[in-house]
Design a protein around this motif. Structure first.
Motif, PDB file in Angstrom:
ATOM      1  N   LEU A  96       5.311  41.261 114.646  1.00 60.04           N
ATOM      2  CA  LEU A  96       6.564  41.221 113.888  1.00 60.04           C
ATOM      3  C   LEU A  96       7.523  42.318 114.321  1.00 60.04           C
ATOM      4  N   LEU A  97       7.000  43.489 114.702  1.00 61.20           N
ATOM      5  CA  LEU A  97       7.881  44.588 115.103  1.00 61.20           C
ATOM      6  C   LEU A  97       7.148  45.489 116.088  1.00 61.20           C
ATOM      7  N   ASP A  98       7.670  45.591 117.309  1.00 60.96           N
ATOM      8  CA  ASP A  98       7.104  46.465 118.341  1.00 60.96           C
ATOM      9  C   ASP A  98       8.105  47.557 118.696  1.00 60.96           C
ATOM     10  N   VAL A  99       7.643  48.798 118.739  1.00 59.35           N
ATOM     11  CA  VAL A  99       8.450  49.945 119.158  1.00 59.35           C
ATOM     12  C   VAL A  99       7.789  50.476 120.425  1.00 59.35           C
ATOM     13  N   THR A 100       8.400  50.239 121.600  1.00 61.23           N
ATOM     14  CA  THR A 100       7.699  50.445 122.860  1.00 61.23           C
ATOM     15  C   THR A 100       8.543  51.169 123.908  1.00 61.23           C
ATOM     16  N   ARG A 101       7.852  51.621 124.958  1.00 62.68           N
ATOM     17  CA  ARG A 101       8.452  52.166 126.185  1.00 62.68           C
ATOM     18  C   ARG A 101       9.485  53.279 125.929  1.00 62.68           C
ATOM     19  N   GLY A 102       9.026  54.312 125.228  1.00 56.87           N
ATOM     20  CA  GLY A 102       9.877  55.474 125.024  1.00 56.87           C
ATOM     21  C   GLY A 102      10.868  55.354 123.892  1.00 56.87           C
ATOM     22  N   SER A 103      10.769  54.315 123.084  1.00 60.89           N
ATOM     23  CA  SER A 103      11.663  54.203 121.920  1.00 60.89           C
ATOM     24  C   SER A 103      11.309  55.284 120.904  1.00 60.89           C
ATOM     25  N   THR A 104      12.335  55.788 120.207  1.00 68.66           N
ATOM     26  CA  THR A 104      12.088  56.858 119.236  1.00 68.66           C
ATOM     27  C   THR A 104      13.231  56.936 118.235  1.00 68.66           C
ATOM     28  N   ASP A 105      13.048  57.788 117.219  1.00 65.58           N
ATOM     29  CA  ASP A 105      14.022  57.984 116.141  1.00 65.58           C
ATOM     30  C   ASP A 105      14.317  56.655 115.449  1.00 65.58           C
ATOM     31  N   VAL A 106      13.258  56.102 114.869  1.00 64.02           N
ATOM     32  CA  VAL A 106      13.301  54.782 114.243  1.00 64.02           C
ATOM     33  C   VAL A 106      12.896  54.910 112.781  1.00 64.02           C
ATOM     34  N   THR A 107      13.613  54.208 111.890  1.00 66.85           N
ATOM     35  CA  THR A 107      13.202  54.078 110.498  1.00 66.85           C
ATOM     36  C   THR A 107      13.036  52.601 110.172  1.00 66.85           C
ATOM     37  N   ILE A 108      11.876  52.273 109.611  1.00 61.94           N
ATOM     38  CA  ILE A 108      11.526  50.907 109.213  1.00 61.94           C
ATOM     39  C   ILE A 108      11.338  50.943 107.702  1.00 61.94           C
ATOM     40  N   GLY A 164      -1.652  53.749 128.475  1.00 62.07           N
ATOM     41  CA  GLY A 164      -1.260  54.479 129.672  1.00 62.07           C
ATOM     42  C   GLY A 164       0.194  54.915 129.709  1.00 62.07           C
ATOM     43  N   PHE A 165       0.991  54.511 128.707  1.00 60.69           N
ATOM     44  CA  PHE A 165       2.419  54.840 128.747  1.00 60.69           C
ATOM     45  C   PHE A 165       2.654  56.179 128.046  1.00 60.69           C
ATOM     46  N   ILE A 166       2.569  57.248 128.830  1.00 59.92           N
ATOM     47  CA  ILE A 166       2.562  58.606 128.285  1.00 59.92           C
ATOM     48  C   ILE A 166       3.893  58.973 127.619  1.00 59.92           C
ATOM     49  N   ARG A 167       4.992  58.359 128.070  1.00 56.96           N
ATOM     50  CA  ARG A 167       6.303  58.734 127.532  1.00 56.96           C
ATOM     51  C   ARG A 167       6.405  58.477 126.023  1.00 56.96           C
ATOM     52  N   ASP A 168       5.529  57.627 125.487  1.00 55.35           N
ATOM     53  CA  ASP A 168       5.546  57.378 124.050  1.00 55.35           C
ATOM     54  C   ASP A 168       5.038  58.564 123.233  1.00 55.35           C
ATOM     55  N   LYS A 169       4.613  59.642 123.901  1.00 50.45           N
ATOM     56  CA  LYS A 169       4.247  60.854 123.156  1.00 50.45           C
ATOM     57  C   LYS A 169       5.424  61.419 122.376  1.00 50.45           C
ATOM     58  N   ASN A 170       6.632  61.129 122.816  1.00 50.57           N
ATOM     59  CA  ASN A 170       7.829  61.637 122.129  1.00 50.57           C
ATOM     60  C   ASN A 170       8.300  60.721 121.005  1.00 50.57           C
ATOM     61  N   MET A 171       7.619  59.619 120.781  1.00 48.25           N
ATOM     62  CA  MET A 171       8.024  58.648 119.765  1.00 48.25           C
ATOM     63  C   MET A 171       7.854  59.210 118.350  1.00 48.25           C
ATOM     64  N   LYS A 172       8.892  59.021 117.523  1.00 51.53           N
ATOM     65  CA  LYS A 172       8.846  59.417 116.118  1.00 51.53           C
ATOM     66  C   LYS A 172       9.382  58.248 115.285  1.00 51.53           C
ATOM     67  N   VAL A 173       8.557  57.788 114.335  1.00 50.79           N
ATOM     68  CA  VAL A 173       8.908  56.619 113.527  1.00 50.79           C
ATOM     69  C   VAL A 173       8.603  56.900 112.065  1.00 50.79           C
ATOM     70  N   THR A 174       9.526  56.528 111.185  1.00 49.38           N
ATOM     71  CA  THR A 174       9.321  56.581 109.743  1.00 49.38           C
ATOM     72  C   THR A 174       9.123  55.161 109.219  1.00 49.38           C
ATOM     73  N   VAL A 175       8.056  54.964 108.441  1.00 49.20           N
ATOM     74  CA  VAL A 175       7.748  53.662 107.830  1.00 49.20           C
ATOM     75  C   VAL A 175       7.705  53.888 106.318  1.00 49.20           C
TER      76      VAL A 175
END
Length: 391
Positions: A216-228, A247-258
């Motif tokens: 239903l909702l994917d946050v991928t490939r370096g996406s960040t600063d997301v509120t759901i 293996g996608f290390i760039r997602d270490k910077n991902m920040k999401v509020t649910v």
């Protein structure tokens, strides 16, 4: 009776009618206001739903977001284009004025999209949304369903509010209009309701999402600063994925509020499943699960605060953790003030705590006691807005 007496009598009769009508209107208005004030409305909804004139002030919504997305004030201001969808048809390469794709992909400016009437939109290819776009479905009943659905690709400052998105299906590779009217080649799409790819500052609020082929909702490939927030997720195997793959290390910077979401009925897993990054999950209602509610791998961090977890008949544990390469993992899952019913349980990480979310002033909000979660999420999903007053 003289003419003067007749006029005088008519005047006072008119005054009496005006007084009665005014009094009745005031009583009804006060009754409605008292009714809505009696609700335990969450902080996002308090920001705009009390205003009976919200249709005249739609952009007020942009100041109501919380969590990692911050405020959406860059989506408004004097250079904003107001665009109304009048035509439910779709053409992936040459969208016509009046269609959703024309407003979301072709207009090269800040745009606030509304809908003229109820409509069912069947997209021929995924809808790629340009930066600084708001899709606002309040006041009408809009379905995006039965084929391609939404993608936010290398874009920023986007609001999706008040849309029903369901029965999304996989799409073969092909050409499509991308952000800012550019024709691009798009690869295979798995069938998500909303997919974020290298996107930032995205707010997904008050939508109803269900029954799609992949997630239903994917946050991928370096996406960040997301509120759901305030969404209703139901009838789905894989609900929400945060992080592309192990293996996608760039997602270490991902920040999401649910926050303030309602999960269920019939949601199996991934509410969310997180890789690498950080998720703050607060004041949500979990109406059961089949495999797990919250899971992760590849060193994610997650703080679960003041949620309500209502366990299914079997499989009472909320969390699931996957080891990477058979050597264990460094995930950090913490539960603070959560409520557990029907035997639900949460396995914490021992020996420390997640210091985040570390919100800025404009991101911060008060998390309330879990005993109020049922009320806070009672309006999750698309709102039924009255034609005359409040939502």
């Amino acid at each position: 009776m003289s003419g003067h007496q007749v006029m005088n009598s008519s005047f006072w009769s008119f005054v009496l009618v005006v007084v009665i009508v005014t009094l009745f209107t005031t009583i009804v208005s006060s009754s409605k206001q008292s009714q809505i004030e009696g609700m335990e409305m969450n902080v996002i909804d308090q920001c705009w739903r009390f205003n009976p004139e919200w249709r005249k002030h739609r952009q007020q919504l942009a100041r109501c977001s919380v969590g990692y997305v911050g405020k959406m004030t860059s989506n408004i201001d004097k250079d904003l284009v107001h665009y109304k969808v009048t035509d439910p048809s779709d053409h992936p390469l040459n969208p016509q004025p009046g269609t959703l794709r024309y407003g979301a992909s072709n207009i090269q400016s800040k745009v606030w999209i509304t809908f003229q009437r109820d409509m069912n939109i069947r997209l021929e290819k995924p809808l790629l949304i340009s930066s600084f776009t708001t899709i606002d479905g309040r006041g009408v009943n809009v379905h995006i369903a039965n084929n391609a659905c939404l993608m936010i690709y290398k874009a920023t400052n986007i609001i999706i509010h008040g849309i029903r998105i369901h029965h999304c299906r996989p799409q073969a590779p092909g050409m499509v209009m991308g952000p800012n009217g550019k024709i691009i080649s798009l690869g295979q799409v798995d069938g998500d309701a909303i997919r974020l790819v290298s996107a930032s500052k995205i707010w997904i609020d008050h939508n109803t999402l269900y029954d799609s082929q992949d997630g239903l909702l994917d946050v991928t490939r370096g996406s960040t600063d997301v509120t759901i927030s305030n969404n209703w997720f139901r009838e789905q195997d894989k609900v929400m994925l945060l992080g592309h793959d192990d293996g996608f290390i760039r997602d270490k910077n991902m920040k999401v509020t649910v926050v303030y979401n309602y999960f269920g009925p019939n949601c199996r897993q991934r509410m969310p499943r997180i890789r690498h990054g950080y998720a703050y999950v607060a004041n949500n209602l979990y109406m059961g699960w089949t495999q797990y509610a919250i899971g992760g791998s590849s060193g994610p961090s997650l703080k679960s605060q003041s949620n309500l977890f209502i366990a299914p008949t079997e499989n009472k544990e909320v969390t699931w953790r996957k080891s990477s390469n058979g050597i264990g993992d460094t995930w950090k899952f913490y539960s603070v003030g959560d409520a557990f019913e029907n035997g639900a349980s949460f396995i914490d990480t021992k020996g420390g705590q997640v210091k985040k979310p570390n919100y800025s002033h404009e991101q911060d909000f008060e998390v309330v006691d879990s005993k109020y979660v049922r009320s806070l999420t009672s309006s999750s999903g698309v709102l039924q807005c009255s034609k005359t007053s409040i939502c």
